[in-house]
Design a protein around this motif. Sequence first.
Motif, PDB file in Angstrom:
ATOM      1  N   ARG A  69       0.819  -1.221   0.000  1.00  0.00           N
ATOM      2  CA  ARG A  69       0.000   0.000   0.000  1.00  0.00           C
ATOM      3  C   ARG A  69       0.847   1.262   0.000  1.00  0.00           C
ATOM      4  NH1 ARG A  69      -5.049  -0.676   4.071  1.00  0.00           N
ATOM      5  NH2 ARG A  69      -5.853  -2.643   3.288  1.00  0.00           N
ATOM      6  N   THR A  70       2.168   1.075  -0.096  1.00  0.00           N
ATOM      7  CA  THR A  70       3.050   2.232   0.040  1.00  0.00           C
ATOM      8  C   THR A  70       3.658   2.641  -1.292  1.00  0.00           C
ATOM      9  OG1 THR A  70       3.588   1.566   2.289  1.00  0.00           O
ATOM     10  CG2 THR A  70       5.100   3.095   1.222  1.00  0.00           C
ATOM     11  N   THR A  71       3.607   3.941  -1.541  1.00  0.00           N
ATOM     12  CA  THR A  71       4.248   4.504  -2.712  1.00  0.00           C
ATOM     13  C   THR A  71       5.520   5.211  -2.289  1.00  0.00           C
ATOM     14  OG1 THR A  71       2.146   4.868  -3.839  1.00  0.00           O
ATOM     15  CG2 THR A  71       4.014   6.192  -4.577  1.00  0.00           C
ATOM     16  N   GLY A  72       6.623   4.867  -2.929  1.00  0.00           N
ATOM     17  CA  GLY A  72       7.860   5.613  -2.719  1.00  0.00           C
ATOM     18  C   GLY A  72       8.075   6.516  -3.912  1.00  0.00           C
ATOM     19  N   PHE A  73       8.580   7.723  -3.673  1.00  0.00           N
ATOM     20  CA  PHE A  73       8.720   8.675  -4.775  1.00  0.00           C
ATOM     21  C   PHE A  73       9.988   9.479  -4.601  1.00  0.00           C
ATOM     22  CE2 PHE A  73       7.712  12.874  -6.742  1.00  0.00           C
ATOM     23  CZ  PHE A  73       7.550  12.433  -8.050  1.00  0.00           C
ATOM     24  N   ALA A  74      10.718   9.641  -5.672  1.00  0.00           N
ATOM     25  CA  ALA A  74      11.897  10.511  -5.640  1.00  0.00           C
ATOM     26  C   ALA A  74      11.982  11.192  -6.992  1.00  0.00           C
ATOM     27  CB  ALA A  74      13.167   9.699  -5.383  1.00  0.00           C
ATOM     28  N   ALA A  94      12.310   4.229  -0.299  1.00  0.00           N
ATOM     29  CA  ALA A  94      11.192   4.916   0.354  1.00  0.00           C
ATOM     30  C   ALA A  94       9.972   4.008   0.428  1.00  0.00           C
ATOM     31  CB  ALA A  94      10.860   6.208  -0.398  1.00  0.00           C
ATOM     32  N   ARG A  96      10.063   1.021   1.006  1.00  0.00           N
ATOM     33  CA  ARG A  96      10.373  -0.019   2.002  1.00  0.00           C
ATOM     34  C   ARG A  96      10.166  -1.428   1.451  1.00  0.00           C
ATOM     35  NH1 ARG A  96       6.952   0.692   7.129  1.00  0.00           N
ATOM     36  NH2 ARG A  96       5.344   0.674   5.528  1.00  0.00           N
ATOM     37  N   LYS A 267     -11.579   7.371   0.172  1.00  0.00           N
ATOM     38  CA  LYS A 267     -11.442   7.696   1.587  1.00  0.00           C
ATOM     39  C   LYS A 267     -12.776   8.129   2.205  1.00  0.00           C
ATOM     40  CE  LYS A 267      -6.548   8.803   1.555  1.00  0.00           C
ATOM     41  NZ  LYS A 267      -5.516   9.797   1.901  1.00  0.00           N
ATOM     42  N   LEU A 349       3.799  13.710  -7.172  1.00  0.00           N
ATOM     43  CA  LEU A 349       3.092  12.445  -7.382  1.00  0.00           C
ATOM     44  C   LEU A 349       1.791  12.727  -8.119  1.00  0.00           C
ATOM     45  CD1 LEU A 349       3.418  10.621  -3.937  1.00  0.00           C
ATOM     46  CD2 LEU A 349       3.983   9.632  -6.173  1.00  0.00           C
TER      47      LEU A 349
ATOM     48  N   ARG B  34       3.113  10.475   3.968  1.00  0.00           N
ATOM     49  CA  ARG B  34       1.661  10.494   4.194  1.00  0.00           C
ATOM     50  C   ARG B  34       1.232   9.126   4.692  1.00  0.00           C
ATOM     51  NH1 ARG B  34      -0.682  13.174  -1.352  1.00  0.00           N
ATOM     52  NH2 ARG B  34       0.543  15.085  -1.262  1.00  0.00           N
ATOM     53  N   TYR B  36      -2.184   6.661   6.085  1.00  0.00           N
ATOM     54  CA  TYR B  36      -3.638   6.532   6.035  1.00  0.00           C
ATOM     55  C   TYR B  36      -4.022   5.182   6.630  1.00  0.00           C
ATOM     56  CZ  TYR B  36      -8.345   6.121   4.074  1.00  0.00           C
ATOM     57  OH  TYR B  36      -9.699   5.966   3.921  1.00  0.00           O
ATOM     58  N   ASP B  39      -1.332   2.626   7.520  1.00  0.00           N
ATOM     59  CA  ASP B  39      -0.356   2.288   6.483  1.00  0.00           C
ATOM     60  C   ASP B  39       0.363   3.534   5.998  1.00  0.00           C
ATOM     61  OD1 ASP B  39      -0.613  -0.476   6.104  1.00  0.00           O
ATOM     62  OD2 ASP B  39      -2.495  -0.182   5.006  1.00  0.00           O
ATOM     63  N   VAL B  40       1.577   3.321   5.533  1.00  0.00           N
ATOM     64  CA  VAL B  40       2.291   4.426   4.894  1.00  0.00           C
ATOM     65  C   VAL B  40       1.767   4.523   3.465  1.00  0.00           C
ATOM     66  CG1 VAL B  40       4.505   5.350   4.209  1.00  0.00           C
ATOM     67  CG2 VAL B  40       4.309   3.996   6.299  1.00  0.00           C
ATOM     68  N   GLU B  41       1.151   5.646   3.141  1.00  0.00           N
ATOM     69  CA  GLU B  41       0.574   5.803   1.806  1.00  0.00           C
ATOM     70  C   GLU B  41       1.661   6.216   0.815  1.00  0.00           C
ATOM     71  OE1 GLU B  41      -3.709   7.532   1.039  1.00  0.00           O
ATOM     72  OE2 GLU B  41      -2.249   9.141   1.113  1.00  0.00           O
ATOM     73  N   SER B  42       2.496   7.162   1.203  1.00  0.00           N
ATOM     74  CA  SER B  42       3.588   7.545   0.314  1.00  0.00           C
ATOM     75  C   SER B  42       4.735   8.178   1.092  1.00  0.00           C
ATOM     76  CB  SER B  42       3.111   8.520  -0.767  1.00  0.00           C
ATOM     77  OG  SER B  42       2.745   9.752  -0.195  1.00  0.00           O
ATOM     78  N   VAL B  43       5.919   7.985   0.548  1.00  0.00           N
ATOM     79  CA  VAL B  43       7.124   8.635   1.066  1.00  0.00           C
ATOM     80  C   VAL B  43       7.805   9.282  -0.130  1.00  0.00           C
ATOM     81  CG1 VAL B  43       9.349   8.330   2.194  1.00  0.00           C
ATOM     82  CG2 VAL B  43       7.416   6.889   2.865  1.00  0.00           C
ATOM     83  N   SER B  44       7.952  10.585  -0.101  1.00  0.00           N
ATOM     84  CA  SER B  44       8.625  11.291  -1.194  1.00  0.00           C
ATOM     85  C   SER B  44       9.864  11.957  -0.650  1.00  0.00           C
ATOM     86  CB  SER B  44       7.729  12.386  -1.786  1.00  0.00           C
ATOM     87  OG  SER B  44       6.481  11.870  -2.143  1.00  0.00           O
ATOM     88  N   SER B  45      10.941  11.856  -1.406  1.00  0.00           N
ATOM     89  CA  SER B  45      12.136  12.558  -0.985  1.00  0.00           C
ATOM     90  C   SER B  45      12.828  13.069  -2.228  1.00  0.00           C
ATOM     91  CB  SER B  45      13.066  11.633  -0.223  1.00  0.00           C
ATOM     92  OG  SER B  45      13.550  10.646  -1.094  1.00  0.00           O
ATOM     93  N   GLN B 145      -5.953  12.198   5.993  1.00  0.00           N
ATOM     94  CA  GLN B 145      -4.524  12.131   5.720  1.00  0.00           C
ATOM     95  C   GLN B 145      -3.767  12.654   6.928  1.00  0.00           C
ATOM     96  OE1 GLN B 145      -3.288  13.001   1.614  1.00  0.00           O
ATOM     97  NE2 GLN B 145      -2.111  14.624   2.572  1.00  0.00           N
TER      98      GLN B 145
END
Lengths: 472, 447
Positions: A69-74, A94, A96, A267, A349, B34, B36, B39-45, B145
């Motif tokens: 359920r996790t999105t990593g973004f760079a 990110a 994980r 949501k 994103l 973020r 929700y 859960d971790v919805e997103s990690v941006s770096s 969020q």
Amino acid sequence: MAATAGSEQLIATPTLSRVLGRALATGAEFAEVFAEDRRGSVISLDDGRIEDLSSGRDRGAGIRVVSGRTTGFAHTADLSEAGLLAAAEAASAAARAGGGGAKEVGLSPSGRPKPSPVEVLPASVPKSTKVDMLRRADAAARSTGGAVRQVTAAYRESRRRILVANSEGVLAGDDQVRARFSVSVVANGDAGMQTGMESGGATMGFEFFDGYDVEEASRAAARRALLKLEARPAPSGSMPVVIKCGSGGVLFHEACGHGLEADHIAKAVSVFAGRVGEQVASPLVTLVDDGTMSHEWGALAVDDEGHATSRNVLIQDGVLTDYMWDWLRARQDGRQAPANGRRESYQHLPMVRMTNTFLLNGTEDPDEIVRQTPHGIYVAQLGGGQVNTATGDFVFGMTEAYLIEDGRITHPVRDANLIGNGPQVLKDIDVIGNDFAMGWPGTCGKQGQGVPVGMGQPTLRVRALTIGGTAR
Amino acid sequence: MSELLELAQRVAGWARQGEDVEVYVTRGTETEVRVYEGDVESVSSATSAGAGIRVVSAGRQGFAYAGALDEAALGETLEEARDNAGFATAEEWVGLPVPDGVSAVALDLWRDELASFPAAAKVAAALDLERRVRAGDHRVRVVEQATWGDVAAEMALASSLGVVASDRSTACYVSAVAVAGEGDASQTAYGYSVGRGPADLDLDKAARDAVQRAVRLLGARQAPSAYLPVVFEPRVSAQLVGLLGSVLSGEMVLKGISLFADRLGEPVGSPLVSLVDDPTNPAAWGASTFDDEGLACRRNTLIEAGVLRAFLYDSTSARRAGTASTASAARAGFKSAPGVGARALVLAPGRSTPEQVLAQLGDGLLVQSVTGLHSGVNPVSGDFSVGAEGVMFRGGEVAEPVREVTIASSIQRMLQGVAAVGNDIEWLPSSAAGLTLAISEMSMSGA
């Protein structure tokens, strides 16, 4: 333009495959590279002078990795393979992602129909031509009346080339060229100053101005400001509102557009969640979102996730038929063909966004709609708006409006916001004209990201809206 | 000297005879997490960098930017700015600032702790905030969020006229949007906490804000139209005070479109209104050592006991007005040329607590959020009309919640009508501080 047009592609296909492979190396199930090369220019005339000429270029890539359920973004401004690989690793970390091995990613390019062909790239037109255009606009506005105190006119052009590749094999690009003119006029009178605006633009080249008269637009803005010098305070309270064709698409954008975005639905922070198949609006209402609408401000060949845009009916004869989707929300809901994943730039994103959102024509003569309204407000131009999707309450500003008295348009009124509740307003639309028109180019803001959108509607009447004026 | 400043100076040194060049460069890293429903919805770096270059020659200004800092890109950008300048209107007042001798106030806006704060701790903070919001009240249905965000930014500016500036700052925040429900009705509200480093963040306050604000709106209805006293909570008044920054721009005076032109030295507000723009206050979110033309930031008194004392100027508008820059040049990032803008507006706080302000006003509307500021406030005509949510108060006590109303007046009348200013100053992530602010009468439109 096919995404594979050789030298034109922002990142070579083999590099994309390797970067996607690296992004997936730790076991994530989805990876995406979004590359963008954007150039833009603004020329603005203010106070009779060409004050500002700005131009620039920004390019880079955003890499998204989804694991569970996790999105990593760079993102990175370095489009070399080394830069992209580093970003892919950052995005992957990110997200994980757990174990897993390297994956091969096969990319299949798709040629998409391009909805907005360009004849003359704006950047190829001499700056002096654009400067002259603004000077003509300034002179036209000032010639409209001695009470014109100030004129601000701006010309904007942009070219945005994008390339999207993902681990599902998508490889698609788009070349989005836009040109736009806007003018704001201030007039001064006994009761203070008033403003009038006008704006036009299209997803097309400089040939837009072959069919758009900046001098007439400037005179229209000036007339608006001059007319408002006589304006009365806007009324306070609830009354019927007639909205002129092409001026009030923002009504639908706010009243239900945002509430039909699948992220708000997922949501359950939309008053329209769980209501597909229900009568949510007057039977007169058919609402469409259409990214393929040629040359409109929100027109795209593919969305910012590489998927072909499409024409989606959201409300048919008052019945809610569908929401708008991006890849993530479509996947969660087991759906195909998302077409509304958009982002402001490679640094963002994607999320669910509108493209061109509009109400289809009705059958009534627009003049007759006014004649059949004994008392109310006629809105000839709306400004921006804002909505809380969880409650459905929304506001939008009127920047040119008049009283309707005994079925006639009479005195102008000063600027004010109107407020309503989306589901209620959709039901309160009691007559729709046959004069459909698209409105000004718009910029829609959501979670800090702005994207170009189109809006349109025929003349229509809402039985009751609350006018936020001050008149006693 | 920082590597960024060296770069800016090197490029400024490329100025040709007869032209002035100013180079503004920024570099930053940011993280956003973020979460929700646990859960971790997103990690941006990401790290980003860019430059904006101004060229002035013979009274003409051109500007260009690039989202890159390599010398080739900067060379092209300088060339483009030069070309742009050729098409601008020449005016004697157009030009870059020269060093004005005002020394910079030393501000410590950087926290090393943020740079070394582990990603896992950021995720944990966001998850913790979400849990606190959910646990805050049984009527909280979902947290739309919960977010952790941080940024570390460096800037450097150098010009061929000898202006040299560099600065760096960190900031972080947590925020959450609570959705409270009862029956069919939902209400939302957000809460947040901001600071320069992790130690400044107060998760409990952020959670409490989101929960209390969402829950107290449950059952809200459209109120009947009325003319009544209106009290703004700090986060709303910060938005309103922020609008005054553009209204008090000297550029608007020069262009003949200011509400307050020719009013210097005259009363424009109630005697309770004293307004300063003070970026040298380190508590301000907009605190800054230098303005965006590289002049040292300074404290500017704009309104004193209701009397208009000054407008804000950057160097070009100041030269045109025959005055000195107030070091109020501001940019919306490296992609925009500087214009006039406030950074740290603050009304002088009064002595009353928020409760005392309500008691003083008696009956009215307490506003917790407004919508449509961009569509309903006209800084030229002064017309003011926005959507509002909040609670009625009677006899100084909070009563029933209200939604789907507008409140309207004009900027001029609202300044004159300030009836009380609270003592609850709160620095918010904006160009202005908030505090409880009471206006004696506004028009509320509703049912």
